[in-house]
Design a protein around this motif. Structure first.
Motif, mmCIF file in Angstrom:
data_model
loop_
_atom_site.group_PDB
_atom_site.id
_atom_site.type_symbol
_atom_site.label_atom_id
_atom_site.label_comp_id
_atom_site.label_asym_id
_atom_site.label_seq_id
_atom_site.Cartn_x
_atom_site.Cartn_y
_atom_site.Cartn_z
ATOM 1 N N PHE A 44 3.060 38.674 -15.376
ATOM 2 C CA PHE A 44 1.787 38.801 -16.082
ATOM 3 C C PHE A 44 1.774 39.986 -17.033
ATOM 4 O O PHE A 44 2.422 41.010 -16.782
ATOM 5 C CB PHE A 44 0.641 38.991 -15.077
ATOM 6 N N GLY A 77 -11.452 34.211 -9.113
ATOM 7 C CA GLY A 77 -10.013 34.432 -9.124
ATOM 8 C C GLY A 77 -9.430 34.173 -10.506
ATOM 9 O O GLY A 77 -10.086 34.361 -11.537
ATOM 10 N N PRO A 82 3.578 26.948 -6.024
ATOM 11 C CA PRO A 82 3.643 25.931 -7.072
ATOM 12 C C PRO A 82 3.035 24.613 -6.623
ATOM 13 O O PRO A 82 3.333 24.115 -5.526
ATOM 14 C CB PRO A 82 5.135 25.771 -7.341
ATOM 15 N N PHE A 100 -3.001 38.617 -3.949
ATOM 16 C CA PHE A 100 -3.107 37.178 -4.157
ATOM 17 C C PHE A 100 -1.921 36.454 -3.535
ATOM 18 O O PHE A 100 -0.792 36.907 -3.650
ATOM 19 C CB PHE A 100 -3.080 36.837 -5.660
ATOM 20 N N TYR A 113 5.301 33.966 -11.780
ATOM 21 C CA TYR A 113 5.019 34.328 -13.158
ATOM 22 C C TYR A 113 5.070 35.849 -13.309
ATOM 23 O O TYR A 113 4.790 36.579 -12.359
ATOM 24 C CB TYR A 113 3.606 33.897 -13.577
ATOM 25 N N PHE A 165 -3.332 29.644 -7.280
ATOM 26 C CA PHE A 165 -3.604 30.973 -6.755
ATOM 27 C C PHE A 165 -4.761 30.955 -5.762
ATOM 28 O O PHE A 165 -5.734 30.211 -5.954
ATOM 29 C CB PHE A 165 -3.980 31.948 -7.891
ATOM 30 N N LEU A 202 4.243 32.825 -2.665
ATOM 31 C CA LEU A 202 4.398 34.063 -3.418
ATOM 32 C C LEU A 202 3.226 34.971 -3.104
ATOM 33 O O LEU A 202 2.091 34.499 -2.948
ATOM 34 C CB LEU A 202 4.439 33.776 -4.921
ATOM 35 N N SER A 255 2.846 19.394 -10.620
ATOM 36 C CA SER A 255 3.098 20.023 -11.910
ATOM 37 C C SER A 255 4.011 21.232 -11.826
ATOM 38 O O SER A 255 4.558 21.655 -12.838
ATOM 39 C CB SER A 255 1.778 20.456 -12.544
ATOM 40 N N GLU A 256 4.145 21.807 -10.652
ATOM 41 C CA GLU A 256 4.869 23.057 -10.423
ATOM 42 C C GLU A 256 4.176 24.276 -11.004
ATOM 43 O O GLU A 256 4.695 25.388 -10.898
ATOM 44 C CB GLU A 256 6.309 22.989 -10.937
ATOM 45 N N LYS A 257 3.001 24.095 -11.621
ATOM 46 C CA LYS A 257 2.241 25.262 -12.052
ATOM 47 C C LYS A 257 1.703 25.961 -10.816
ATOM 48 O O LYS A 257 1.395 25.335 -9.803
ATOM 49 C CB LYS A 257 1.115 24.859 -12.987
ATOM 50 N N LEU A 258 1.568 27.279 -10.906
ATOM 51 C CA LEU A 258 1.122 28.030 -9.751
ATOM 52 C C LEU A 258 -0.350 27.790 -9.442
ATOM 53 O O LEU A 258 -1.192 27.749 -10.338
ATOM 54 C CB LEU A 258 1.348 29.531 -9.953
ATOM 55 N N LYS A 315 -7.937 33.197 -4.117
ATOM 56 C CA LYS A 315 -8.927 34.030 -4.799
ATOM 57 C C LYS A 315 -8.751 35.511 -4.490
ATOM 58 O O LYS A 315 -9.466 36.350 -5.053
ATOM 59 C CB LYS A 315 -10.339 33.564 -4.457
ATOM 60 N N PRO A 362 -1.457 41.059 -12.261
ATOM 61 C CA PRO A 362 -0.799 40.900 -10.958
ATOM 62 C C PRO A 362 0.706 41.107 -11.075
ATOM 63 O O PRO A 362 1.319 40.718 -12.076
ATOM 64 C CB PRO A 362 -1.128 39.455 -10.571
ATOM 65 N N TYR A 380 1.280 38.420 -4.603
ATOM 66 C CA TYR A 380 1.101 39.318 -5.735
ATOM 67 C C TYR A 380 0.137 40.436 -5.362
ATOM 68 O O TYR A 380 -0.756 40.253 -4.528
ATOM 69 C CB TYR A 380 0.483 38.573 -6.932
ATOM 70 N N TYR A 424 -4.740 32.833 -18.637
ATOM 71 C CA TYR A 424 -5.691 32.778 -17.544
ATOM 72 C C TYR A 424 -6.901 33.652 -17.889
ATOM 73 O O TYR A 424 -6.804 34.601 -18.645
ATOM 74 C CB TYR A 424 -5.083 33.353 -16.258
ATOM 75 N N LEU A 456 4.369 40.551 -8.876
ATOM 76 C CA LEU A 456 4.972 39.854 -7.745
ATOM 77 C C LEU A 456 5.548 40.837 -6.746
ATOM 78 O O LEU A 456 6.315 41.728 -7.102
ATOM 79 C CB LEU A 456 6.074 38.916 -8.241
ATOM 80 N N GLN A 486 8.604 27.181 -14.521
ATOM 81 C CA GLN A 486 7.243 26.943 -14.032
ATOM 82 C C GLN A 486 6.953 27.915 -12.894
ATOM 83 O O GLN A 486 7.179 29.119 -13.046
ATOM 84 C CB GLN A 486 7.070 25.477 -13.573
ATOM 85 N N GLY A 487 6.477 27.425 -11.735
ATOM 86 C CA GLY A 487 6.032 28.358 -10.722
ATOM 87 C C GLY A 487 7.065 28.719 -9.681
ATOM 88 O O GLY A 487 6.811 29.554 -8.819
#
Lengths: 113, 111
Positions: free
Chosen positions: A104, A42, B92, B88, A102, B101, B33, B96-99, B103, B43, B35, A35, B45, A97-98
């Motif tokens: 970091f 963000g 998901p 933050f 995650y 976020f 979630l 795609s299940e990607k997170l 801002k 970040p 963060y 990222y 969790l 995945q999410g």
């Protein structure tokens, strides 16, 4: 003992030079992500990996490439750095995945002059 | 794609005050979630929520999964200077299940 480390932590480079950032994990997680973080934007996904040699583009992939030859390492390369790539770069890892979030790294602050 | 809107963007409070921030979306999330990012770090969790209506605490922090699944809230009670940072929300992406976020909400605590 952090499970994810980024190197270098800080770097200043000149416009037009190639730059490689490294992310190393000791957690054996399948998924890895790069990222960039900029004020007002963000966290934006550059590239991600879902296994060795399996990578895909994120939302801001132009000008960046990645490689993952081993589970533990995910490299981000700026082929020819530009001032617009001055940013803080974060690597992240996950198991599924999410779903569980995650983890970091501490980030790399890159300045392109 | 799915987006998360956080408010407020920033908060300036006095030590000891309670803090509330929220995260909303036009689409449903099945996981929320929260963060925290401290200056110069990545970040971390704080809280994960997996069920609509769920209320979960972590010390002075309490987060709630909205009943509509389109929002979540984070409260911090009796703030202290070390609460400073950017908070933050994330969830998901359904495909795609990607997170995804938000801002972030930048919190400043004055001693």
């Amino acid at each position: 003992d952090a499970g994810i480390t980024q190197s270098p932590r800080h770097k200043v480079t000149e416009t037009g030079t190639p730059v490689t950032l490294r992310c190393h994990q000791t957690e054996n997680h399948r998924y890895m992500y790069w990222y960039r973080q900029d004020p007002g934007h963000g966290l934006r996904l550059i590239h991600y990996s879902y296994g060795v040699k399996d990578t895909d583009k994120g939302e801001v992939s132009d000008g960046y490439s990645v490689s993952r030859s081993k589970t533990e390492d995910f490299l981000l390369t700026l082929e020819s750095a530009t001032s617009s790539q001055t940013s803080v770069y974060f690597c992240a890892i996950s198991t599924r995945q999410g779903l569980y979030g995650y983890t970091f790294g501490s980030g790399t602050r890159l300045t392109v002059v | 794609g799915q987006q998360l809107n956080q408010s407020p963007q920033s908060m300036f409070i006095q030590e000891g005050e309670d803090v509330s921030m929220n995260c909303t979306s036009s689409s449903i999330f099945n996981t929320w979630l929260w963060y925290k990012q401290e200056p110069g770090e990545g970040p971390v969790l704080l809280i994960a929520l997996y069920k609509a209506g769920e209320l979960t605490s972590n010390g002075r922090l309490t987060a709630q999964f909205g009943i509509t699944r389109k929002d979540s809230f984070l409260n911090i009670s009796a703030s202290i200077p070390s609460d400073v940072g950017i908070y933050f929300c994330a969830g998901p992406n359904r495909g795609s299940e990607k997170l995804v976020f938000g801002k972030g909400t930048k919190l400043t605590v004055n001693p």
